[in-house]
Motif scaffolding. Structure first.
Motif, PDB file in Angstrom:
ATOM      1  N   VAL A 168      -6.118  -4.060   5.274  1.00  0.00           N
ATOM      2  CA  VAL A 168      -7.169  -3.177   4.426  1.00  0.00           C
ATOM      3  C   VAL A 168      -8.445  -4.015   3.838  1.00  0.00           C
ATOM      4  O   VAL A 168      -8.257  -5.159   3.540  1.00  0.00           O
TER       5      VAL A 168
ATOM      6  N   VAL B  30      -9.986   6.028   0.360  1.00  0.00           N
ATOM      7  CA  VAL B  30     -10.250   5.433   1.458  1.00  0.00           C
ATOM      8  C   VAL B  30     -11.799   6.006   1.867  1.00  0.00           C
ATOM      9  O   VAL B  30     -11.950   7.515   1.679  1.00  0.00           O
TER      10      VAL B  30
ATOM     11  N   LEU C 168      -2.675   2.509   9.869  1.00  0.00           N
ATOM     12  CA  LEU C 168      -2.251   2.761   8.648  1.00  0.00           C
ATOM     13  C   LEU C 168      -2.162   4.048   8.155  1.00  0.00           C
ATOM     14  O   LEU C 168      -1.618   4.823   7.576  1.00  0.00           O
TER      15      LEU C 168
ATOM     16  N   ALA D  30       0.833  -1.206   0.090  1.00  0.00           N
ATOM     17  CA  ALA D  30       0.097  -0.030  -0.220  1.00  0.00           C
ATOM     18  C   ALA D  30       0.992   1.259   0.017  1.00  0.00           C
ATOM     19  O   ALA D  30       1.829   1.457   0.758  1.00  0.00           O
TER      20      ALA D  30
ATOM     21  N   ILE E 113      -9.385   1.521   5.710  1.00  0.00           N
ATOM     22  CA  ILE E 113      -8.299   1.294   6.292  1.00  0.00           C
ATOM     23  C   ILE E 113      -8.290   1.439   7.827  1.00  0.00           C
ATOM     24  O   ILE E 113      -8.935   2.001   8.295  1.00  0.00           O
TER      25      ILE E 113
END
Ligand SMILES: Nc1ncnc2c1ncn2[C@@H]1O[C@H](COP(=O)(O)OP(=O)(O)OP(=O)(O)O)[C@@H](O)[C@H]1O
Ligand SMILES: [Mg+2]
Lengths: 412, 227
Positions: free
Chosen positions: A198, A182, A152, A103, A148
Motif C-alpha cells: 500500500v 482509501v 487487497l 492492514a 491500495i
C-alpha cells in the motif's frame, strides 16, 4: 564442380527438397517465436517489477531490508537528494519510508508493506499512478490517504473512501495504529504485489512513527529507501558502483538484487528457450536424415559409378554433406525472415494473453506480451541450423561412402 | 610391353554360403594399343574378369598387374586414385552424371585430377567433336539418346588419357546403327590416340571388329585369337 553438382542434386527432387526446406524454415520460425515470446515475457515481468516500485536501483541503510528495523535509517533526505541530483544518469528518484505493517478492516487483517512516498517523486519513478483503476493519486488536502491494490481491496472488502487501519511499530518500538482512507485502487497485474503493498504519503507515515515526545527529529529528513530510475537501464551497474563510493556504508542494490527472482527468471527463461531450440533442431535432424538417406539410396548406381571412375570417399562424403548444408542455406534466410517479421510485428502490437491472464497475473505477468529477442539470437539460430545440417548429413554420407562400386553398379 | 597381366586369377563368390567359382585361373596379357574383345556365354565370367582387371573387385587367388604394379594388394583408397589415373570405364548403363552436361561429364575425371580449366575445356571439346557430339556439348544426359550417351561415356573415359579403357558390354543397350557408330569411334580412337581397349560383348558384329578375341568358357580362357 562438386558444389555445382551438389546444388543441382538438391533440385533433382524439388518437391522433396522444398518439404525439408519448409520444415527447417518453420522450425527456425517456431524457435525464434518461442524465444521472442519467452524473452518478451521475461522483459515484461522485469519491467513490471521495475515500474511497480522497484526502480532500477535502490539505496537502503545496511540490514534494513532484512528486518525492516526502523533504527536503520538512511542519511537525512535533504543531504541524500543533493547527492543524487548530481548524477547525470539519473532520471528520477523517490524517497520512501517503508514500514512493515498489519492492514485491517472489518473483514479481516493482512500483512502489508506500507510505502510512504512523496506523490510527485513517486509518480516520476513508478507507474502506480497509471495503474489506478479507481480514485485518484493522492488528491490534495487529505490527511492519511492510502492507495491500495485491487487484490487487497477484495480480500479486505475495501472500496473507495473506505477506512482501513494500519498497525505498526514506531521508532520507539511502541505499537501505533492509525486510520487511513482509501483514495485510490491500483491494479498492476501482479496479484501478489497488489495484495501486499500500500502507498501512503511519507509525511503522514513519518509523523506516525516519530514519537511525539521526540522534538529533535526533522520529520521530512527521515527516509529508509531511495528508489532511482535511470535514463538507461544498461547503466545500472555503473551507477551502482558510483553510488557505492559516493555513499560509503549504505547498501546500493540493482533491481536484480532487490528482486533476486528477476535474475532467476531471466536465466530460467534463457534455459527454457534453449530447450525449445534443441528439441526443434533435434526433430529437424531426423527429418533431414530421412530425406538425405532417400537421396543417397536412390542414387546408389550413380554413386558407385562416381567411385568407380575415381571420385574418392572424401569427395563423395563432402558432396553429400554439402547437399545437406545447401538445404539449410536455402531454409535459414527464409526462417530467419519469417521469425524476424513475426517478432517485429508482435514487438509493436503485442499478443493478447488475457484468455490466460488469470494464471499469468498471479505470476506477476502482464496480459499483453510484446515479443523481444536479444540481437545475437538470429546468428545463434543460423549457426545452430548449420551444425544440425552437418550432424544430420553424417549418417547418409557414411552410407554413401560405404558402398562398394561393383555392388552398387550391379544392384537393381 | 604388357599393360595388363593377370596370373592365375580366381574368383569365388559367396565363399561362406553356396560358393560360385566365377573364374578358375585366368592368365592373360594385354599389350599396349590392343583392341581386345572378351567374349563367351552368359555366366562365363566376363564381367567378373573386367571388374578385377579394373580394380573394382579383388581376385580370390592370383594377381593382376597394371603397368607393372600389382593392384590386387592396394587398399580401397589407393585403388580409387589408381583407377582415376590409369583406367577409363565405360559401363553398360548409368555411365553419366545426370546433373552435369555432356562437356562437364567429359571433364569430370580431369577435374578430379585437378587439371586446369583451359586444359579440361579444350580436351572435352576435342573429344566430343571426335565422337561427333560437338553440337550436344551443353546437353544433359537425359536429353541424349542411348547411343549418344555411350559416346559421351567413351569421351569421358578417354579424356584423362588413361593407360587403358575397360568397357563391359558397352553396346548392349544400343540399336545396330548406334552400335556400328560407337565401334567406329572406338576403333578410330584406338588408332589415333593409341589407347588400349578391352571390352566384353555378346554381339557378333562387335566381335568382328575386334583385333583380338579372348573367349571365356566357365571361368577359363578357352581361346585367344589375334588377327
Ligand atoms: N556378386 C555375385 N555374387 C555371386 N555370384 C556372382 C556374382 N556376380 C556374378 N556371379 C556369378 O559368377 C558367374 C560369372 O558371372 P559374370 O557376371 O562374370 O558372367 P558374365 O560372363 O559377365 O555373364 P553375362 O554375359 O550374363 O554378363 C556367374 O555364374 C554368376 O552367377
Ligand atoms: Mg556380364
Amino acid at each position: 564442380m562438386i558444389p555445382i553438382m551438389a546444388w543441382r542434386n538438391v533440385w533433382r527432387s524439388p518437391t522433396r527438397s522444398w518439404v525439408v526446406i519448409t520444415a527447417i524454415a518453420l522450425g527456425i520460425w517456431a524457435a525464434l517465436s518461442l524465444t521472442g515470446f519467452a524473452t518478451g515475457m521475461m522483459k515484461s515481468y522485469v519491467n513490471s517489477a521495475i515500474e511497480n516500485s522497484v526502480g532500477h536501483l535502490q539505496i537502503h541503510a545496511p540490514g534494513f531490508t532484512e528486518e525492516y528495523d526502523l533504527q536503520n535509517q538512511l542519511p537525512p533526505a535533504s543531504e541524500l537528494s543533493t547527492q543524487l541530483e548530481a548524477l547525470p544518469q539519473l532520471q528520477a528518484y523517490s524517497m520512501r519510508t517503508v514500514v512493515s505493517s498489519m492492514a485491517s478492516s472489518s473483514q479481516g487483517a493482512r500483512g502489508v508493506m506500507v510505502k510512504g512516498v512523496e506523490p510527485q517523486q513517486e509518480a516520476a519513478v513508478s507507474a502506480i499512478e497509471d495503474k489506478l483503476v479507481e480514485g485518484e493519486f493522492f488528491p490534495e488536502m487529505r490527511g492519511n490517504a492510502v492507495l491500495i491494490g485491487q487484490e487487497l481491496a477484495e480480500k479486505l472488502n475495501l472500496k473507495l473512501r473506505s477506512k482501513m487501519v494500519l498497525t505498526f511499530q514506531g521508532l520507539d518500538r511502541e505499537i501505533t495504529a492509525a486510520a487511513f482512507r482509501v483514495v485510490g485502487i491500483f491494479d498492476t497485474g501482479n496479484t501478489p504485489f497488489d495484495g501486499s503493498t500500500v502507498f501512503v504519503e511519507r509525511a503522514d507515515l513519518n509523523r506516525l512513527i516519530i514519537p511525539q515526545t521526540d522534538s529533535t527529529m526533522v520529520q521530512s529528513d527521515l527516509v529508509y529507501e531511495a528508489a532511482l530510475l535511470l535514463h538507461d537501464v544498461n547503466q545500472v551497474d555503473t551507477v551502482a558502483a558510483l553510488l557505492e563510493t559516493a555513499l560509503p556504508g549504505q547498501e546500493v542494490k540493482t533491481y536484480r538484487e532487490v528482486s533476486p527472482d528477476l535474475e532467476l527468471y531471466e536465466s530460467q527463461i534463457q534455459n527454457v528457450s534453449m530447450i525449445y531450440l534443441v528439441v526443434i533442431l533435434l526433430a529437424l535432424v531426423f527429418g533431414i536424415i530421412n530425406t538425405m538417406l532417400m537421396a543417397v539410396l536412390e542414387r546408389i548406381k550413380e554413386l558407385g559409378m562416381l567411385m568407380a571412375i575415381g571420385m574418392n570417399k572424401l569427395r563423395v562424403f563432402s558432396m553429400i554433406v554439402l547437399e545437406t548444408i545447401l538445404l539449410g542455406v536455402v531454409a535459414t534466410p527464409i526462417g530467419l525472415l519469417l521469425g524476424y517479421l513475426t517478432i517485429n510485428y508482435v514487438r509493436e502490437n503485442g499478443i493478447d494473453m488475457s484468455a490466460y491472464s488469470e494464471g499469468m497475473a498471479s505470476y506477476g505477468l502482464s496480459q499483453i506480451i510484446y515479443f523481444d529477442v536479444e540481437p545475437g539470437v538470429y546468428s545463434q539460430m543460423a549457426i545452430g541450423v548449420f551444425l544440425t545440417a552437418i550432424l544430420a548429413a553424417i549418417y547418409p554420407a557414411l552410407k554413401a561412402i560405404r558402398l562398394k562400386p561393383v555392388d552398387a553398379l550391379h544392384s537393381f | 610391353m604388357a599393360v595388363i597381366t593377370t596370373k592365375g586369377v580366381e574368383k569365388v563368390y559367396n565363399p561362406d554360403k553356396i560358393p560360385v567359382k566365377a573364374l578358375k585361373g585366368v592368365d592373360l596379357e594385354i599389350e599396349a594399343g590392343e583392341f581386345t574383345a572378351i567374349v563367351g556365354p552368359s555366366g562365363s565370367g566376363k564381367t567378373t574378369l573386367l571388374n578385377i582387371i579394373g580394380g573394382l573387385d579383388r581376385p580370390t587367388a592370383g594377381y593382376v598387374e597394371v603397368g607393372g604394379e600389382d593392384i590386387s594388394q592396394m587398399s580401397d583408397n589407393v585403388l580409387i586414385d589408381f583407377r582415376k589415373q590409369h583406367i577409363g570405364f565405360v559401363f553398360q548403363a548409368y555411365n553419366l552424371i545426370p546433373v552435369l552436361t555432356a562437356r562437364e561429364n567429359v571433364e569430370f575425371v580431369m577435374l578430379l585430377q585437378n587439371r586446369s580449366k583451359t586444359e579440361r575445356h579444350a580436351r572435352a571439346d576435342e573429344l566430343l567433336k571426335a565422337v561427333g557430339l560437338e553440337d550436344k556439348v551443353h546437353k544433359r544426359p537425359a536429353e541424349l539418346s542411348g547411343g549418344q550417351q555411350q559416346r559421351v561415356a567413351v569421351a569421358r573415359a578417354l579424356a584423362p588419357k588413361p593407360t587403358f579403357i575397360l568397357a563391359d558390354e558397352p553396346t548392349a543397350n544400343l540399336d545396330s546403327e548406334s552400335t556400328a557408330n560407337l565401334l567406329d569411334i572406338m576403333a578410330r580412337l584406338n588408332q589415333e590416340e593409341g589407347v588400349t581397349f578391352v571390352f566384353s560383348t555378346h554381339d557378333q558384329r562387335v566381335i568382328d571388329r575386334a583385333r583380338r578375341v579372348v573367349t571365356l568358357v566357365d571361368g577359363r580362357v578357352d581361346e585367344d585369337l589375334r588377327r
